[in-house]
Design an enzyme around this catalytic site. Structure first.
Site, mmCIF file in Angstrom:
data_model
loop_
_atom_site.group_PDB
_atom_site.id
_atom_site.type_symbol
_atom_site.label_atom_id
_atom_site.label_comp_id
_atom_site.label_asym_id
_atom_site.label_seq_id
_atom_site.Cartn_x
_atom_site.Cartn_y
_atom_site.Cartn_z
ATOM 1 N N THR A 33 -5.444 32.491 22.575
ATOM 2 C CA THR A 33 -3.907 32.990 22.404
ATOM 3 C C THR A 33 -2.973 32.009 22.680
ATOM 4 O OG1 THR A 33 -4.095 33.875 24.516
ATOM 5 C CG2 THR A 33 -4.436 35.400 22.709
ATOM 6 N N GLY A 34 -3.399 30.723 23.219
ATOM 7 C CA GLY A 34 -2.413 29.764 23.443
ATOM 8 C C GLY A 34 -2.220 28.806 22.442
ATOM 9 N N VAL B 216 -3.054 25.575 21.639
ATOM 10 C CA VAL B 216 -4.180 24.980 21.146
ATOM 11 C C VAL B 216 -5.121 26.023 20.352
ATOM 12 C CG1 VAL B 216 -6.199 23.387 21.652
ATOM 13 C CG2 VAL B 216 -3.852 22.966 22.730
ATOM 14 N N ARG C 77 -4.928 40.155 30.149
ATOM 15 C CA ARG C 77 -3.925 40.771 29.530
ATOM 16 C C ARG C 77 -3.687 40.679 28.051
ATOM 17 N NH1 ARG C 77 -2.012 36.055 31.658
ATOM 18 N NH2 ARG C 77 -0.771 34.664 30.023
ATOM 19 N N SER C 78 -4.489 39.553 27.302
ATOM 20 C CA SER C 78 -4.358 39.610 25.927
ATOM 21 C C SER C 78 -5.577 40.137 25.212
ATOM 22 C CB SER C 78 -4.592 38.078 25.599
ATOM 23 O OG SER C 78 -3.498 37.193 25.995
ATOM 24 N N CYS D 86 -4.333 14.147 24.966
ATOM 25 C CA CYS D 86 -3.934 13.938 23.422
ATOM 26 C C CYS D 86 -3.387 12.558 23.159
ATOM 27 C CB CYS D 86 -2.544 15.054 23.357
ATOM 28 S SG CYS D 86 -1.568 15.285 24.817
ATOM 29 N N GLY E 79 2.928 19.574 24.549
ATOM 30 C CA GLY E 79 2.058 18.749 25.217
ATOM 31 C C GLY E 79 1.600 20.003 26.678
ATOM 32 N N LYS F 165 -4.358 8.267 32.675
ATOM 33 C CA LYS F 165 -5.285 8.993 31.749
ATOM 34 C C LYS F 165 -5.832 8.143 30.569
ATOM 35 C CE LYS F 165 -5.101 14.116 32.793
ATOM 36 N NZ LYS F 165 -4.445 15.285 32.037
ATOM 37 N N ARG G 201 8.428 12.676 28.623
ATOM 38 C CA ARG G 201 8.516 13.802 27.920
ATOM 39 C C ARG G 201 9.930 14.043 27.184
ATOM 40 N NH1 ARG G 201 4.536 16.805 27.102
ATOM 41 N NH2 ARG G 201 3.950 17.267 28.985
ATOM 42 N N HIS H 267 3.044 13.696 19.462
ATOM 43 C CA HIS H 267 3.518 12.777 20.357
ATOM 44 C C HIS H 267 3.644 11.338 19.473
ATOM 45 C CE1 HIS H 267 2.731 15.530 23.450
ATOM 46 N NE2 HIS H 267 1.802 14.951 23.993
#
Ligand code: HSE
Length: 329
Positions: free
Chosen positions: A9-10, A12, A37-38, A125, A156, A209, A231, A238
């Site tokens: 549900t996110g 991504v 909850r989903s 990413c 992001g 990273k 950001r 990006h």
């Protein structure tokens, strides 16, 4: 083959379903998992409605699990998924730096995926987007040093990051105060040079990273890399300015020609026609846009370029599905 998405549900997860709908990956079943909850939510997939289930504590009956629910969930549950026989393609940073866990961008080091022991890590990413453009140049000209400045979209930080941009923009336009919850400061009309936690060396984890992961993907620990990660108030995609010092000199024309034939790259580089990479044109695209290719004024024989890649696609969902496709092919 059975495929499962954990974190369906996110932001991504949503993109994973869209990419899987168009993918060449052959699978007989798609299972969707998310937080309790989903559970019960129905999501459309290839004309059907699939029901989201609560992510179980133990094994999942799937051959490939695409995990995008965050590092703490992957860390806690992936060992049980692997013990249950699944291959986990994990979008978090939980296992990226572990020896024996391949970190894979298929166009660059797809063969590394073959050596997995149950977990394959999908890169950060920003790194995935940069290496698609940098790897062909590294192979031909040998990158010695790389300086990256990023312009990272709110996507992001997932769905909640994009919502914070939209809600706060509305508040600020109406003269109301916006309180930051996802980002360190209000994001509308702002740029924030702070993504993830600051490290002892003054760099953020997001910046480190890029260094750690680029070296691992390119298989070159001698690469010197410095990044400033910022950001910005865009929804997705990006962008990155990249400066390269090369062992063997390259002209911009040579670089353009090389990149035109590189997998995963669209050269968009005609400044006179106002053509260069931008979130507006790169969003929703599978390829990473590369442009503004010019001779570096800092490094003799080096290059400067600008890239824009959809953070939710090549920077996350698309790369994960491409790893599964690579292994099935
Ligand atoms: N850490 C990235 C960002 C997300 O905040 O933009 C993609 O790995």
């Amino acid at each position: 083959m059975k495929v499962a998405i954990v974190g369906a549900t996110g932001a991504v997860g949503h993109e994973l379903m869209k990419v899987l709908e168009k993918s060449t990956l052959e699978f007989s079943e798609l299972q969707l998992y998310a937080s309790p909850r989903s559970a019960g939510l129905k999501l459309p997939f290839k004309g059907q409605e699939l029901t989201v289930q609560a992510t179980p504590e133990g094994a999942i009956d799937a051959d490939v699990i695409l995990a995008s629910a965050g590092g703490s969930i992957s860390k806690a549950l992936a060992p049980a998924w692997v013990a249950g026989g699944a291959l986990v393609i994990d979008n978090s940073s939980a296992f990226r730096y572990d020896e024996g866990v391949p970190l894979v961008v298929p166009e660059v080091n797809g063969e590394a995926a073959l050596a997995h022991k149950g977990i394959i890590a999908n890169p950060n990413c920003t790194t995935a987007i940069a290496v698609v453009a940098v790897a062909p140049l590294h192979r031909k000209y040998g990158v010695k040093r790389m300086i990256v400045s990023t312009y990272q979209a709110t996507s992001g930080a997932g769905q909640k990051g994009m919502e914070e941009l939209l809600e706060q923009t509305h508040l600020q336009l109406h003269g109301k105060e916006a309180t930051a919850t996802v980002f360190a400061h209000p994001i509308p009309f702002n740029v924030i040079p702070h993504i993830d936690a600051f490290q002892d060396n003054g760099y953020t984890k997001e910046e480190m990273k890029v260094a750690w992961e680029t070296r691992k993907i390119l298989g070159d620990e001698s690469l010197i890399i410095s990044c400033t990660a910022v950001r910005i108030p865009t929804l997705r995609t990006h962008s990155e300015a990249i400066t390269l010092e090369l062992e063997r000199p390259a002209t911009p024309d040579e670089a353009r020609e090389l990149l035109r034939s590189a997998a995963g790259v669209e050269v968009r580089d005609d400044p006179a026609a106002k053509l260069y990479p931008m979130p507006l044109t790169a969003s929703g695209k599978y390829d990473v846009e590369v442009g503004r290719i010019r001779a570096s004024l800092v490094f003799d024989g080096g290059l400067e370029l600008f890239v824009a890649g959809d953070q939710l696609l090549k920077g996350a969902a698309l790369n994960a599905v491409q790893i599964a496709e690579y292994l099935q092919a």
